[in-house]
Write a protein that holds these residues in place. Structure first.
Motif, short mmCIF file in Angstrom:
data_model
loop_
_atom_site.label_atom_id
_atom_site.label_comp_id
_atom_site.label_asym_id
_atom_site.label_seq_id
_atom_site.Cartn_x
_atom_site.Cartn_y
_atom_site.Cartn_z
N ASN A 1 0.82 -1.21 0.00
CA ASN A 1 0.00 0.00 0.00
C ASN A 1 0.85 1.26 0.00
OD1 ASN A 1 -2.45 -1.32 -0.05
ND2 ASN A 1 -2.68 -1.36 2.17
N ILE A 2 1.99 1.21 0.70
CA ILE A 2 2.87 2.37 0.72
C ILE A 2 3.47 2.61 -0.66
CG2 ILE A 2 5.06 3.26 1.64
CD1 ILE A 2 4.33 1.79 4.26
N LEU A 3 3.82 1.54 -1.35
CA LEU A 3 4.34 1.69 -2.71
C LEU A 3 3.29 2.32 -3.62
CD1 LEU A 3 6.25 -1.71 -3.08
CD2 LEU A 3 7.24 0.57 -2.83
N SER A 4 2.03 1.99 -3.37
CA SER A 4 0.95 2.62 -4.13
C SER A 4 0.86 4.10 -3.80
CB SER A 4 -0.38 1.93 -3.81
OG SER A 4 -1.46 2.58 -4.45
N LEU A 5 0.98 4.43 -2.51
CA LEU A 5 0.99 5.84 -2.10
C LEU A 5 2.17 6.58 -2.73
CD1 LEU A 5 0.10 5.82 1.72
CD2 LEU A 5 -1.27 6.78 -0.13
N GLN A 6 3.31 5.90 -2.78
CA GLN A 6 4.51 6.53 -3.34
C GLN A 6 4.27 6.91 -4.80
OE1 GLN A 6 7.93 4.04 -4.05
NE2 GLN A 6 9.35 5.67 -3.45
N ASN A 7 3.60 6.05 -5.54
CA ASN A 7 3.31 6.36 -6.94
C ASN A 7 2.41 7.58 -7.07
OD1 ASN A 7 4.80 4.17 -7.88
ND2 ASN A 7 3.06 2.77 -7.80
N GLN A 8 1.56 7.80 -6.08
CA GLN A 8 0.63 8.92 -6.13
C GLN A 8 1.25 10.22 -5.63
OE1 GLN A 8 -3.04 7.78 -4.13
NE2 GLN A 8 -2.74 5.67 -4.76
N PHE A 9 2.23 10.12 -4.72
CA PHE A 9 2.79 11.32 -4.10
C PHE A 9 4.30 11.38 -4.26
CE2 PHE A 9 -1.04 10.18 -1.69
CZ PHE A 9 -1.78 11.34 -1.84
N GLN A 10 4.79 11.06 -5.44
CA GLN A 10 6.24 11.00 -5.66
C GLN A 10 6.95 12.30 -5.31
OE1 GLN A 10 7.06 9.70 -9.63
NE2 GLN A 10 6.34 7.62 -9.28
N CYS A 11 6.31 13.41 -5.61
CA CYS A 11 6.98 14.70 -5.43
C CYS A 11 7.11 15.10 -3.97
CB CYS A 11 6.22 15.80 -6.19
SG CYS A 11 6.27 15.57 -7.99
N SER A 12 6.37 14.44 -3.09
CA SER A 12 6.39 14.86 -1.69
C SER A 12 6.62 13.71 -0.73
CB SER A 12 5.08 15.57 -1.33
OG SER A 12 3.97 14.72 -1.59
N MET A 13 7.12 12.56 -1.22
CA MET A 13 7.38 11.42 -0.34
C MET A 13 8.88 11.14 -0.28
SD MET A 13 5.96 7.47 -0.34
CE MET A 13 4.43 7.84 0.50
N TYR A 14 9.38 10.97 0.93
CA TYR A 14 10.79 10.68 1.15
C TYR A 14 10.92 9.34 1.85
CZ TYR A 14 11.41 15.65 0.17
OH TYR A 14 11.39 16.89 -0.41
N ARG A 15 11.74 8.47 1.29
CA ARG A 15 11.98 7.15 1.88
C ARG A 15 13.22 7.20 2.75
NH1 ARG A 15 15.45 3.05 0.27
NH2 ARG A 15 14.97 0.99 1.13
N LEU A 16 13.08 6.75 3.99
CA LEU A 16 14.19 6.71 4.93
C LEU A 16 14.46 5.25 5.28
CD1 LEU A 16 12.22 9.41 6.38
CD2 LEU A 16 14.67 9.89 6.43
N ASP A 17 15.60 4.74 4.88
CA ASP A 17 15.94 3.34 5.08
C ASP A 17 16.50 3.14 6.49
OD1 ASP A 17 16.72 0.72 5.03
OD2 ASP A 17 17.76 0.84 3.10
N ALA A 18 15.72 2.51 7.35
CA ALA A 18 16.12 2.31 8.75
C ALA A 18 16.66 0.91 9.00
CB ALA A 18 14.92 2.57 9.67
N THR A 19 16.94 0.16 7.95
CA THR A 19 17.37 -1.24 8.11
C THR A 19 18.57 -1.36 9.03
OG1 THR A 19 16.53 -1.78 5.90
CG2 THR A 19 18.10 -3.32 6.90
#
Length: 333
Positions: free
Chosen positions: A249-267
């Motif tokens: 679902n987040i990947l779907s959100l990312q496609n919709q809000f690419q210009c304002s979504m930032y991914r932070l890798d906490a692995t």
């Protein structure tokens, strides 16, 4: 690795010093839309920790968007933040709904809109945080009125799925040690409906066979122990399944809000322990998020401050920018 809230609670001053940071009213009156931060991520990734970290660094309040945490009760099962973990940060829509009532996405949209409006009216920043992406989508994408009023910045806390699944499985064991079984036992009703209210929460329907066995005169202690073990295994499996579903679902959100979504890798945070984990969290998640939100909120002021030499006695945008640039690179837009 166990996520710790202690570091954020020790925060005594705002990490970034911008003009008007303690009074956002002048900022609010000179821009087109009020601004809202959305913290998304699969279960167990640290959304609550990040939202509280940010709310100790900016004048902010948190709006819960987890569909099970809106209900009263089952604090262990639903992983609600404790009063201590909240660090004094006001939280909205957390533990307020009758556990037997269905709180729908439409209900969330209505109440979250009121909460956001109230927070903004008091000159503060709303931070919407939680794993229920259907709630977030209903509010920020499907609500035309919300879109017309607010500009959103999305922070996605991501963790490698195998690492996350190991973590949430261990977390279930800690929940059991903390009293999950007793908590569900108090709510147990043999005639209950597991398709409505808080009883839908992972950890409740899975315990049904064990709690029925406890009431049965035919199930001996060994049998009950086996049923409990199977229930715990099912809770772990369903939690891992939830994490995968939320990620989709987040990947779907990312496609919709690419210009304002930032991914932070906490692995990397989840591969460390103690102080090293806290340092990794600051370098890879909290620090970059602070920079992103600072720029999102203050834009021209932020960049002007970044070009000004920092005073040794004040932690300014310039000093944070100077030390956090490598970490910001880890946050992919």
């Amino acid at each position: 690795m166990r996520l710790s809230f202690s570091a954020s609670c020790k925060q005594k001053q705002l990490l970034v010093n911008f003009p008007g940071l303690n009074d956002m009213d002048p900022f609010i009156t000179r821009r087109r839309k009020d601004k809202v931060v959305v913290v998304a991520g699969a279960t167990g990734t640290g959304k609550s920790r990040l939202s509280i970290d940010l709310a100790t660094r900016f004048p902010a309040e948190v709006v819960n968007s987890d569909k099970m945490q809106v209900y009263k009760g089952l604090d262990i099962v639903t992983n609600k933040v404790t009063e201590e973990e909240c660090c004094g940060v006001p939280h909205h829509l957390l533990g307020i709904v009758d556990p037997n009532v269905d709180f729908t996405a439409a209900d969330f949209r209505h109440h979250a809109s009121l909460a956001v409006e109230s927070i903004v009216r008091r000159g503060r920043l709303p931070i919407i945080a939680g794993g229920s992406n259907s709630y977030i989508k209903t509010l920020v994408k499907d609500d035309i009125d919300f879109q017309s009023k607010y500009e959103c910045c999305f922070l996605w806390v991501d963790v490698s799925l195998p690492i996350l699944q190991s973590f949430v499985s261990d977390r279930v064991d800690r929940m059991v040690e903390a009293g999950l079984v007793d908590e569900v036992r108090k709510l147990f009703n043999p005639k209950a409906d597991y398709t409505s209210g808080i009883r839908r929460a992972i950890g409740v329907p899975e315990m049904d066979p064990f709690l029925r066995a406890e009431l049965s005169s035919t199930a001996n202690e060994e049998t009950r122990a086996m049923i409990l073990e199977a229930a715990i295994h099912e809770i772990k499996a369903n939690t891992c399944k939830l994490a995968r579903y939320q990620l989709q679902n987040i990947l779907s959100l990312q496609n919709q809000f690419q210009c304002s979504m930032y991914r932070l890798d906490a692995t990397e945070v989840f591969l460390k322990h103690g102080n090293q984990a806290d340092e990794a969290w600051e370098n890879l998640v909290a620090g970059p998020s602070t920079m992103i939100i600072g720029e999102f909120l203050y834009e021209d002021d932020f960049m002007a401050m970044a070009a000004t030499p920092a005073s040794p006695s004040v932690i300014t945008a310039a000093s944070v920018l100077g030390t956090a640039t490598p970490a910001v690179a880890a946050a992919t837009h």
